[in-house]
Design a protein around this motif. Sequence first.
Motif, PDB file in Angstrom:
ATOM      1  N   VAL A 169       0.848  -1.186   0.000  1.00  9.54           N
ATOM      2  CA  VAL A 169       0.000   0.000   0.000  1.00  9.54           C
ATOM      3  C   VAL A 169       0.890   1.244   0.000  1.00  9.54           C
ATOM      4  CG1 VAL A 169      -0.179   0.099   2.521  1.00  9.54           C
ATOM      5  CG2 VAL A 169      -1.944   1.173   1.112  1.00  9.54           C
ATOM      6  N   ALA A 170       0.495   2.249  -0.749  1.00  7.00           N
ATOM      7  CA  ALA A 170       1.199   3.532  -0.759  1.00  7.00           C
ATOM      8  C   ALA A 170       0.381   4.554   0.005  1.00  7.00           C
ATOM      9  CB  ALA A 170       1.426   3.996  -2.199  1.00  7.00           C
ATOM     10  N   THR A 171       1.072   5.501   0.643  1.00  5.31           N
ATOM     11  CA  THR A 171       0.375   6.508   1.441  1.00  5.31           C
ATOM     12  C   THR A 171       1.226   7.770   1.553  1.00  5.31           C
ATOM     13  OG1 THR A 171      -0.632   6.966   3.604  1.00  5.31           O
ATOM     14  CG2 THR A 171       1.356   5.619   3.596  1.00  5.31           C
ATOM     15  N   ASN A 172       0.584   8.903   1.811  1.00  9.02           N
ATOM     16  CA  ASN A 172       1.336  10.102   2.174  1.00  9.02           C
ATOM     17  C   ASN A 172       1.137  10.437   3.655  1.00  9.02           C
ATOM     18  OD1 ASN A 172      -1.259  11.151   2.188  1.00  9.02           O
ATOM     19  ND2 ASN A 172      -1.034  12.161   0.203  1.00  9.02           N
ATOM     20  N   ASP A 173       0.633   9.465   4.396  1.00  4.87           N
ATOM     21  CA  ASP A 173       0.408   9.613   5.827  1.00  4.87           C
ATOM     22  C   ASP A 173       1.633   9.101   6.583  1.00  4.87           C
ATOM     23  OD1 ASP A 173      -0.404   9.646   8.437  1.00  4.87           O
ATOM     24  OD2 ASP A 173      -2.084   8.245   8.169  1.00  4.87           O
ATOM     25  N   PHE A 174       2.474  10.015   7.056  1.00  2.00           N
ATOM     26  CA  PHE A 174       3.719   9.622   7.717  1.00  2.00           C
ATOM     27  C   PHE A 174       3.479   8.920   9.046  1.00  2.00           C
ATOM     28  CE2 PHE A 174       5.590  12.067   4.449  1.00  2.00           C
ATOM     29  CZ  PHE A 174       6.951  11.820   4.426  1.00  2.00           C
ATOM     30  N   SER A 175       2.295   9.030   9.601  1.00  2.00           N
ATOM     31  CA  SER A 175       2.035   8.347  10.874  1.00  2.00           C
ATOM     32  C   SER A 175       2.104   6.832  10.718  1.00  2.00           C
ATOM     33  CB  SER A 175       0.675   8.756  11.432  1.00  2.00           C
ATOM     34  OG  SER A 175      -0.388   8.224  10.652  1.00  2.00           O
ATOM     35  N   ARG A 176       1.952   6.358   9.495  1.00  4.70           N
ATOM     36  CA  ARG A 176       2.027   4.906   9.274  1.00  4.70           C
ATOM     37  C   ARG A 176       3.447   4.375   9.426  1.00  4.70           C
ATOM     38  NH1 ARG A 176      -1.835   2.018   5.173  1.00  4.70           N
ATOM     39  NH2 ARG A 176      -1.164   0.410   6.652  1.00  4.70           N
ATOM     40  N   ALA A 177       4.402   5.280   9.541  1.00  9.77           N
ATOM     41  CA  ALA A 177       5.778   4.854   9.796  1.00  9.77           C
ATOM     42  C   ALA A 177       5.886   4.087  11.107  1.00  9.77           C
ATOM     43  CB  ALA A 177       6.699   6.067   9.827  1.00  9.77           C
ATOM     44  N   SER A 178       4.968   4.359  12.043  1.00 11.45           N
ATOM     45  CA  SER A 178       5.003   3.658  13.333  1.00 11.45           C
ATOM     46  C   SER A 178       4.722   2.169  13.189  1.00 11.45           C
ATOM     47  CB  SER A 178       3.996   4.289  14.304  1.00 11.45           C
ATOM     48  OG  SER A 178       2.673   4.155  13.798  1.00 11.45           O
ATOM     49  N   GLU A 179       4.066   1.787  12.079  1.00 13.77           N
ATOM     50  CA  GLU A 179       3.778   0.369  11.823  1.00 13.77           C
ATOM     51  C   GLU A 179       4.998  -0.377  11.303  1.00 13.77           C
ATOM     52  OE1 GLU A 179       0.339  -0.072   9.276  1.00 13.77           O
ATOM     53  OE2 GLU A 179      -0.394   1.909   9.886  1.00 13.77           O
ATOM     54  N   CYS A 180       6.014   0.354  10.849  1.00  9.48           N
ATOM     55  CA  CYS A 180       7.138  -0.254  10.143  1.00  9.48           C
ATOM     56  C   CYS A 180       8.278  -0.628  11.091  1.00  9.48           C
ATOM     57  CB  CYS A 180       7.672   0.707   9.081  1.00  9.48           C
ATOM     58  SG  CYS A 180       6.427   1.217   7.861  1.00  9.48           S
ATOM     59  N   ASP A 181       8.884  -1.774  10.833  1.00 11.82           N
ATOM     60  CA  ASP A 181      10.075  -2.189  11.570  1.00 11.82           C
ATOM     61  C   ASP A 181      11.342  -1.626  10.933  1.00 11.82           C
ATOM     62  OD1 ASP A 181       8.870  -4.159  13.582  1.00 11.82           O
ATOM     63  OD2 ASP A 181       8.080  -4.896  11.682  1.00 11.82           O
ATOM     64  N   ALA A 182      11.280  -1.378   9.611  1.00 16.64           N
ATOM     65  CA  ALA A 182      12.394  -0.759   8.891  1.00 16.64           C
ATOM     66  C   ALA A 182      11.866   0.443   8.125  1.00 16.64           C
ATOM     67  CB  ALA A 182      13.038  -1.750   7.927  1.00 16.64           C
ATOM     68  N   LEU A 183      12.605   1.520   8.169  1.00 18.31           N
ATOM     69  CA  LEU A 183      12.285   2.708   7.383  1.00 18.31           C
ATOM     70  C   LEU A 183      13.483   3.001   6.494  1.00 18.31           C
ATOM     71  CD1 LEU A 183      10.653   4.806  10.217  1.00 18.31           C
ATOM     72  CD2 LEU A 183       9.477   3.954   8.178  1.00 18.31           C
ATOM     73  N   ILE A 184      13.312   2.774   5.194  1.00 15.27           N
ATOM     74  CA  ILE A 184      14.396   2.951   4.222  1.00 15.27           C
ATOM     75  C   ILE A 184      14.135   4.236   3.457  1.00 15.27           C
ATOM     76  CG2 ILE A 184      15.615   1.931   2.284  1.00 15.27           C
ATOM     77  CD1 ILE A 184      14.647  -0.829   3.229  1.00 15.27           C
TER      78      ILE A 184
END
Length: 434
Positions: A76-91
């Motif tokens: 899924v693509a998003t421009n909602d940066f709050s979804r970064a909290s769901e990620c274990d890796a941020l590249i």
Amino acid sequence: MHSAVIERFKSKTAVIGIVGLGYVGLPLMLRYNSIGFNVIGIDIDEVKVARLNAGESYIEHISAEKILAARTSGFVATNDFSRASECDALILCVPTPLNKYREPDMSFVINTTDALKPYLRAGQIVSLESTTYPGTTEEELLPRVQEQGLIVGESIFLVYSPEREDPGNPNFETRTIPKVIGGHTPACLEVGVALYEQAIDRVVQVSSTKAAEMTKLLENIHRAVNIGLVNEMKIVADRMGIDIFEVVDAAATKPFGFTAYYPGPGLGGHCIPIDPFYLTWKAREYGLHTRFIELSGEVNRYMPEWVVSKTADALNSQGKPLNGSKILMLGVAYKKNVDDMRESPAVEIMGILDKKGAIVSYSDPHVPVFHAHGDYQFDLTSESLDAECLNKYDAVILATDHALFDYELIANNSNLIIDTRGKFRSYKSNVVKA
């Protein structure tokens, strides 16, 4: 903590966040998605996000079928940066251009990190892939990542791993290009290796983020300097009546000590014309002047002017002024067989010709429409090549040697060819080497 994070990558239960969905981020997303990871793509461009979620591609060599398959399997693509909290890796795969003073513009990296900052949490790894100067990860990312009380190397992990994409190259893909990685701490490096070794065949470890940052710069400076050398040799050879392409081909038969680089109309793309100046800028902080690198940059930046000069001379020999002549640019992408126009020398040539009064058109099978691009406000569509089309131009300039061009058609129906790529070496009557 880091052992648990490593296990999530090894078991493929981790969520991968790709921040920046362009020529680097999109292939990386597809690779992680294809091997079973749940991937979230974050981009500030709402149009890109909408197209990706609709299963569409905006990069020619990445098919819509691949995007649709990724969507079907959970991307899924998003421009909602709050979804970064769901990620274990941020590249992070964001642009690092130069400003008008040819100094690093770190705004994309800094703004992206600031946007992610409120959503960072324990157990994550942050990896910067954008090309930059040595020290960026430590100086810009480290303090921001730790601002909320997280400790890098203990509760969160930080690495630098430069992108090595080569769009349009059929011999390599994301999986097969070795991945250099440096960590801020040994624990960061271990987590980073676990992240990338799932998706990349070979991971190359270096001692620090600075070493990894310098590695990427060396790779691109090596190319820029050697291309600058052969471009200067081209000018010398031209004055002496020697075919530089013949010379390079002959030199390349030496089985040791020589690597073939071929001249062209200048440097293009987001890396080679830009990255060397990241090091020249940083070197000044240490009281150093990188004359060799800057000289090659001067030579390469001069090439569009050289091509225009050769065009003007060729037209003059036919009794035609450059002002008012109709000129067709063959190829506006920065390299063959891609649709990427970033820093394209062809665009620079078109701009110079336009300022000198030439009537400029273009043909590029990979770029059907050419709107405003940087400082140039052209509003053109690609010409379809046939005998009638070619014959109506006073000159055609081969800037980008796409495989889809019919070179025999071009040679047999053009009044004058300015060849910057050595594709018309067997034709003599109407060809000028540039």
